[in-house]
Design an enzyme around this catalytic site. Structure first.
Site, short mmCIF file in Angstrom:
data_model
loop_
_atom_site.label_atom_id
_atom_site.label_comp_id
_atom_site.label_asym_id
_atom_site.label_seq_id
_atom_site.Cartn_x
_atom_site.Cartn_y
_atom_site.Cartn_z
N GLU A 35 0.81 -1.21 0.00
CA GLU A 35 0.00 0.00 0.00
C GLU A 35 0.85 1.27 0.00
OE1 GLU A 35 -2.97 -0.28 -0.62
OE2 GLU A 35 -3.62 -2.26 0.04
N GLU A 64 -5.19 4.56 -0.91
CA GLU A 64 -4.14 3.60 -0.55
C GLU A 64 -3.58 3.89 0.84
OE1 GLU A 64 -4.04 1.15 -2.34
OE2 GLU A 64 -4.36 1.69 -4.42
N HIS A 67 -5.74 2.28 3.21
CA HIS A 67 -5.46 0.84 3.28
C HIS A 67 -4.20 0.58 4.11
CE1 HIS A 67 -7.73 0.17 -0.78
NE2 HIS A 67 -8.50 0.63 0.18
N GLU A 135 -1.99 -3.08 -9.17
CA GLU A 135 -3.25 -3.44 -8.52
C GLU A 135 -3.49 -4.95 -8.61
OE1 GLU A 135 -5.29 -1.53 -6.80
OE2 GLU A 135 -4.29 0.37 -7.20
N GLU A 165 -8.80 -3.48 -4.70
CA GLU A 165 -7.79 -3.58 -5.76
C GLU A 165 -8.46 -3.81 -7.11
OE1 GLU A 165 -4.79 -2.94 -4.87
OE2 GLU A 165 -4.97 -3.21 -2.72
N HIS A 168 -10.02 -0.57 -8.24
CA HIS A 168 -8.99 0.36 -8.71
C HIS A 168 -8.47 -0.03 -10.09
CE1 HIS A 168 -7.92 1.72 -4.34
NE2 HIS A 168 -9.10 2.12 -4.73
#
Lengths: 189, 77
Positions: A35, A64, A67, A135, A165, A168
């Protein structure tokens, strides 16, 4: 600038005392496709990418960090009450020697994070394809981490992160389509 | 489009006659729905807000379930 909300993006509950899992989770903390790498990669690339996708890199890069905070919470919960002996048995003896119980940006093997993990080529397609690959690699890492624990609460948080992920990667793929499209260009005949 | 019904792909790795360990008869991997989406269409069906928050996405068509593979990968069957 950022506005900070003092809460996690998604709840992190850890139900099993398993310091070894903390070591493995570090792959997503300070690993090549973790991350931290993701956040710094996107937030740095956004300066030299066409205007129409700057906002996307900004938003995803920011998420991110949310995360990263979740992973940090997992690692902290799994190590904060461990004895030195338990840390040694979990493979975190070398970590303890250098950092006590402090978190550190390193991967599951203890290799410290480096900017060499990320790239900024200045070419929008090269950068976006790197982002898509990052990702998908992070998604795979989450899958293997889910495989490695039988703590259903930890699995739940990891499944949430895995799905993000996928979302994204979808958005980066759309960004590629936006970059390819030339409808917005002025044409002079 | 019912993209998340079957996201798991299976393949059979080669099994040699002199392998030292009991063979894994098959391997699996996941192909998430994003691989089939060039640009997400407008007005996709949505999860309820609470469900979206737990699943990590607002759209069923973007959801990818994942089931831990630990036992399947050991030994295979």
């Amino acid at each position: 600038m950022w506005v900070y909300e003092k809460k996690l993006q998604y709840p992190v509950r850890v139900s099993k005392c398993d310091p070894k899992m903390a070591k493995y989770l570090l792959e997503q903390y300070g690993g090549a496709d973790g991350e931290l790498a993701a956040a710094l990669r996107y937030l740095n690339q956004r300066y030299t990418i066409p205007d129409r996708v700057i906002g996307l890199l900004n938003d995803i890069g920011t998420e991110e960090f949310a995360h990263l905070e979740m992973i940090a919470t997992m690692v902290y919960k799994l190590t904060k009450d461990a004895t030195v002996e338990q840390l040694e048995n979990a493979g975190l003896g070398a970590h303890y020697a250098a950092h006590d119980k402090a978190l550190f940006y390193e991967n599951a093997s203890g290799v410290p994070w480096t900017a060499a993990y990320i790239q900024a080529k200045g070419d929008p397609l090269a950068d976006l394809y790197e982002d898509i690959a990052a990702e998908e690699k992070a998604r795979a890492t989450y899958q293997w981490l889910i495989d490695m624990t039988d703590d259903v609460d930890l699995q739940d948080s990891l499944k949430f992160l895995r799905e993000r992920e996928i979302v994204h990667a979808t958005r980066f793929r759309e960004a590629v389509e936006i970059i390819k499209d030339d409808r917005m260009q002025k044409r002079i005949f | 489009m019912n993209v998340n019904s079957n996201q798991v792909r299976v393949y059979k790795p080669f099994i040699g006659p002199f392998d030292p360990c009991p063979p894994m008869l098959y391997r699996t991997y996941v192909v998430p729905p994003n691989q089939y989406i060039t640009f997400q269409p407008l007005n996709w069906p949505q999860f309820s807000l609470e469900e979206a928050l737990t699943r990590g996405t607002l759209w069923p068509n973007l959801f990818s379930p994942y089931h831990p593979n630990r036992n399947v990968q050991e030994g295979g069957s």
